[in-house]
Design a protein around this motif. Structure first.
Motif, mmCIF file in Angstrom:
data_model
loop_
_atom_site.group_PDB
_atom_site.id
_atom_site.type_symbol
_atom_site.label_atom_id
_atom_site.label_comp_id
_atom_site.label_asym_id
_atom_site.label_seq_id
_atom_site.Cartn_x
_atom_site.Cartn_y
_atom_site.Cartn_z
ATOM 1 N N ARG A 36 0.830 -1.198 0.000
ATOM 2 C CA ARG A 36 0.000 0.000 0.000
ATOM 3 C C ARG A 36 0.870 1.255 0.000
ATOM 4 O O ARG A 36 0.625 2.208 -0.760
ATOM 5 C CB ARG A 36 -0.922 -0.024 1.219
ATOM 6 C CG ARG A 36 -1.832 1.196 1.317
ATOM 7 C CD ARG A 36 -2.474 1.342 2.679
ATOM 8 N NE ARG A 36 -1.397 1.585 3.663
ATOM 9 C CZ ARG A 36 -1.421 1.127 4.900
ATOM 10 N NH1 ARG A 36 -2.432 0.408 5.338
ATOM 11 N NH2 ARG A 36 -0.440 1.379 5.731
ATOM 12 N N ASP A 37 1.903 1.262 0.844
ATOM 13 C CA ASP A 37 2.789 2.424 0.920
ATOM 14 C C ASP A 37 3.539 2.632 -0.399
ATOM 15 O O ASP A 37 3.732 3.775 -0.856
ATOM 16 C CB ASP A 37 3.788 2.264 2.085
ATOM 17 C CG ASP A 37 3.099 2.271 3.448
ATOM 18 O OD1 ASP A 37 1.945 2.763 3.540
ATOM 19 O OD2 ASP A 37 3.721 1.793 4.422
ATOM 20 N N ALA A 38 3.941 1.534 -1.051
ATOM 21 C CA ALA A 38 4.653 1.634 -2.316
ATOM 22 C C ALA A 38 3.742 2.192 -3.412
ATOM 23 O O ALA A 38 4.160 2.999 -4.261
ATOM 24 C CB ALA A 38 5.221 0.280 -2.730
ATOM 25 N N GLY B 166 4.163 5.746 -5.543
ATOM 26 C CA GLY B 166 4.300 5.702 -6.987
ATOM 27 C C GLY B 166 3.367 6.638 -7.696
ATOM 28 O O GLY B 166 3.595 6.974 -8.855
ATOM 29 N N ARG B 167 2.355 7.132 -7.145
ATOM 30 C CA ARG B 167 1.412 8.018 -7.829
ATOM 31 C C ARG B 167 1.899 9.379 -7.979
ATOM 32 O O ARG B 167 2.502 10.165 -7.676
ATOM 33 C CB ARG B 167 0.076 8.042 -7.083
ATOM 34 C CG ARG B 167 -0.678 6.778 -7.234
ATOM 35 C CD ARG B 167 -2.038 6.923 -6.658
ATOM 36 N NE ARG B 167 -2.714 5.631 -6.686
ATOM 37 C CZ ARG B 167 -3.940 5.469 -6.435
ATOM 38 N NH1 ARG B 167 -4.691 6.486 -6.131
ATOM 39 N NH2 ARG B 167 -4.487 4.303 -6.465
#
Length: 108
Positions: free
Chosen positions: A101-103, A107-108
């Protein structure tokens, strides 16, 4: 020698007083209530209410002591249960999902 005489006179006086106080009574206990003998030649029957009162008081003391011990044990048990439990450690799967989730957010 004078001490012996005074002791004897004191003892004799107290015996006379105690004999006068118990005149007409039968039975060894001052807390016993003698009853007349039921048959000829039978000894006097006594109601030993002093023994009964003593037994009741002993029971009350022991019952109160047991009550206090049980009350203290229950209070200790409640304190133990009242402590909040630590939150459980997340499983490996939850840790991995959190990292994914954190990755994705990064990335957005």
């Amino acid at each position: 020698d004078s001490l012996r005489v005074s002791r004897r006179s004191t003892t004799a006086a107290s015996m006379g007083a105690s004999c006068a106080a118990t005149k007409g009574r039968r039975g060894p206990s001052p807390l016993g209530s003698p009853l007349p003998p039921g048959r000829a030649g039978a000894s006097a029957v006594t109601l030993n209410y002093g023994t009964f009162i003593n037994t009741v008081l002993d029971f009350i003391i022991v019952a109160f002591a047991i009550f206090m011990v049980i009350k203290a044990m229950n209070a200790a048990k409640k304190k133990e249960e009242a402590k909040p439990a630590a939150p459980p450690k997340p499983s490996n799967e939850e840790v991995l999902l959190g990292e994914i989730r954190d990755a994705l957010k990064a990335g957005r």
